[in-house]
Design a protein around this motif. Structure first.
Motif, short mmCIF file in Angstrom:
data_model
loop_
_atom_site.label_atom_id
_atom_site.label_comp_id
_atom_site.label_asym_id
_atom_site.label_seq_id
_atom_site.Cartn_x
_atom_site.Cartn_y
_atom_site.Cartn_z
N ALA A 1 37.33 30.16 -16.86
CA ALA A 1 36.97 28.90 -17.52
C ALA A 1 37.66 27.72 -16.84
CB ALA A 1 37.34 28.96 -19.00
N GLY A 2 38.90 27.94 -16.38
CA GLY A 2 39.61 26.89 -15.66
C GLY A 2 38.91 26.53 -14.36
N VAL A 3 38.39 27.53 -13.68
CA VAL A 3 37.63 27.28 -12.44
C VAL A 3 36.38 26.45 -12.75
CG1 VAL A 3 36.30 28.35 -10.59
CG2 VAL A 3 38.49 29.35 -11.28
N LEU B 1 35.35 22.68 -11.43
CA LEU B 1 34.07 22.38 -10.80
C LEU B 1 33.37 21.23 -11.51
CD1 LEU B 1 32.74 26.00 -10.08
CD2 LEU B 1 33.69 24.35 -8.43
N VAL B 2 33.47 21.20 -12.85
CA VAL B 2 32.90 20.08 -13.61
C VAL B 2 33.61 18.79 -13.22
CG1 VAL B 2 32.61 19.09 -15.91
CG2 VAL B 2 32.17 21.52 -15.53
N GLY B 3 34.92 18.86 -13.01
CA GLY B 3 35.66 17.68 -12.58
C GLY B 3 35.17 17.15 -11.25
N PHE C 1 39.38 17.75 -13.07
CA PHE C 1 39.64 18.74 -12.04
C PHE C 1 41.09 19.22 -12.09
CE2 PHE C 1 41.33 19.51 -7.72
CZ PHE C 1 40.56 20.61 -7.36
N ALA C 2 42.02 18.28 -12.25
CA ALA C 2 43.43 18.63 -12.29
C ALA C 2 43.76 19.49 -13.51
CB ALA C 2 44.28 17.35 -12.32
N VAL D 1 44.12 27.23 -14.19
CA VAL D 1 44.02 28.35 -13.25
C VAL D 1 45.42 28.80 -12.82
CG1 VAL D 1 43.29 29.01 -10.92
CG2 VAL D 1 41.72 27.74 -12.40
N ILE D 2 46.28 27.86 -12.49
CA ILE D 2 47.63 28.21 -12.05
C ILE D 2 48.41 28.89 -13.17
CG2 ILE D 2 49.86 27.26 -11.33
CD1 ILE D 2 48.32 25.09 -9.82
#
Length: 466
Positions: free
Chosen positions: A113-115, A119-121, A292-293, A299-300
């Motif tokens: 979901a973070g990815v 991508l939306v960002g 995006f951030a 993700v991290i």
């Protein structure tokens, strides 16, 4: 600008009517003090939500600091914000737990979901926020946020509250009173104060009234036990790394948490707008970069078993109260969070939070999450007299809250938040396409508001003065 802050004036608190810009700072002692306020502001929710999701709260606190530093670097210090644990994933994670998923399954699904959020960002940064708003108008976004929050009601009612109903009731009452009776900064940390109150009350009852007999979360039968189990605190070392967990991936589990992306896009956009208004700067050009951030931060954090992240309104409140928008204070707060994550004994104390205390907190938090959806509707003047808004969203909300399930095969099914979101999003667009022209036109001409829900349809809304 990353670390080259200019000293504001003489380094002292700004006078009335003035503010410290993101690329400025106060003297370091005052900056550290402001950073400490940010730590307190983010702390309650940042460790409560991991506890609720069955994740490591100590690791979540540490990775929130890491994610905040990454966020500030990506936005080049233009959007002062702290990234704490996101509440948007609680419902999806609860569904994963109900289907037998473990910690690695949870963080793996959230990582994907973070990815998607990242991508939306990128899409927002390239094509503009209106492209996303056309797909997710405020009527739909509000419905998704609402069903995410209210879907969690059974968790609060059946898992946490029964563990100690009287402590839960007292904690809930304390949070409500504190949020209204206290002023300024203290009212903004009412959740944290409620946690401290409930924790201390539980310790007092253990010492005076003795153990309680109740069904602990995940257990099948009632047992007699202390409200606060501090056995893990004595065994935990003072210093050391938290326990890391590698993610594992499953399509079924991923689909359960993907609706949270919709909520996060709306949440980030609102926070960036709020920060822009406070700092008197146009931050629309970095809106996509901020989303995006946030995705990268998630993700991290989840790649090592941490919790999902998002920008925190609590810390925006601290900026509003102090008029200090310096990113230096956020770096201080991030470093403090990382250091706390390296103290396992502190994490053991956090993990010993009684279920009854969480019961009192979650009935407030889950309700607040759901009502944020209603807030989106209100702010965008969504017209529910229009069947385009009313019918598909009504179906999606009930499916989401009621955990309605659609079984495709023995190994694949959709239900609850995931299915409710699909019905709300797809149903709204189908309804709009099939509706008569007058209903379609009504989306752009609500009474007293030129273009009505138009902001989400790529237009600019404005109140009519006639």
């Amino acid at each position: 600008m990353a670390f080259g802050w200019k000293l504001y004036g003489d380094g002292k608190t700004p006078p009335p009517g003035e503010a410290v810009a993101p690329d400025e700072r106060l003297s370091w002692p005052l900056t550290i003090g402001i950073g400490a306020q940010h730590v307190v502001a983010m702390f309650g929710a940042t460790f409560v939500f991991p506890l609720i999701m069955g994740l490591d709260a100590n690791l979540a606190i540490m990775m929130s600091g890491v994610a905040t530093i990454v966020f500030l670097l990506i936005v080049q210090g233009k959007v002062p914000s702290y990234l704490g644990t996101s509440a948007a994933f609680v419902g999806g994670v609860a569904a994963i737990t109900a289907q037998g998923g473990g910690v690695s399954d949870k963080v793996g699904a959230i990582l994907v979901a973070g990815v998607v959020l990242a991508l939306v960002g990128i899409l927002i940064q390239v094509a503009g926020v209106r492209v996303v708003n056309k797909v997710l108008p405020p009527a739909v976004t509000g419905a998704v946020v609402l069903l995410i929050g209210f879907n969690l009601a059974p968790v609060a009612a059946n898992t946490y509250w029964p563990q100690d109903q009287w402590v839960a009731l007292a904690t809930m009452a304390f949070v409500i009173v504190a949020s209204l009776a206290l002023r300024g900064f203290w009212s903004r940390i009412s959740i944290l104060l409620g946690l401290v109150f409930g924790y201390l009350l539980s310790l007092l009852l253990d010492a005076t009234a003795g153990p309680i007999t109740s069904v602990l979360g995940g257990a099948a039968e009632a047992t007699t036990h202390d409200r606060v189990d501090l056995s893990g605190v004595a065994d935990a070392p003072w210093f050391g790394l938290p326990t890391f967990t590698a993610p594992s991936f499953s399509l079924n589990f991923t689909l359960l948490v993907l609706p949270a992306v919709i909520a996060l896009v709306a949440e980030n956009a609102g926070h960036v707008k709020a920060v822009g208004e406070m700092t008197k700067r146009d931050l629309d050009p970095v809106m996509g970069r901020a989303v995006f951030a946030d995705g990268v931060g998630t993700v991290i954090a989840t790649s090592v078993g941490g919790s999902p992240t998002t920008t925190y309104a609590e810390n925006i409140g601290v900026m509003a109260a102090t008029r200090v928008y310096s990113t230096a204070a956020y770096y201080v707060a991030a470093l403090v969070a990382i250091l706390l994550g390296l103290v396992p004994k502190f994490g053991a104390i956090v993990n010993a939070t009684p279920g009854g205390v969480l019961g009192g907190i979650t009935v407030v938090l889950y309700g607040m999450i759901g009502l944020l959806g209603a807030k989106i509707w209100k702010e965008n003047r969504v017209d529910f007299a229009n069947p385009i808004n009313l019918v598909p969203l009504a179906a999606g909300i009930i499916i989401g809250i009621g955990n309605v399930t659609l079984v495709f095969t023995d190994t694949f099914q959709l239900g609850g938040i995931a299915l409710g979101t699909i019905v709300a999003v797809a149903g709204w667009h189908v309804a709009r396409a099939l509706a008569p022209t007058d209903m379609q036109d009504a989306l752009l001409s609500e009474d007293g508001f030129r273009h009505g829900t138009g902001p989400a349809l790529g237009k600019t809304g404005s109140h009519s003065s006639t």
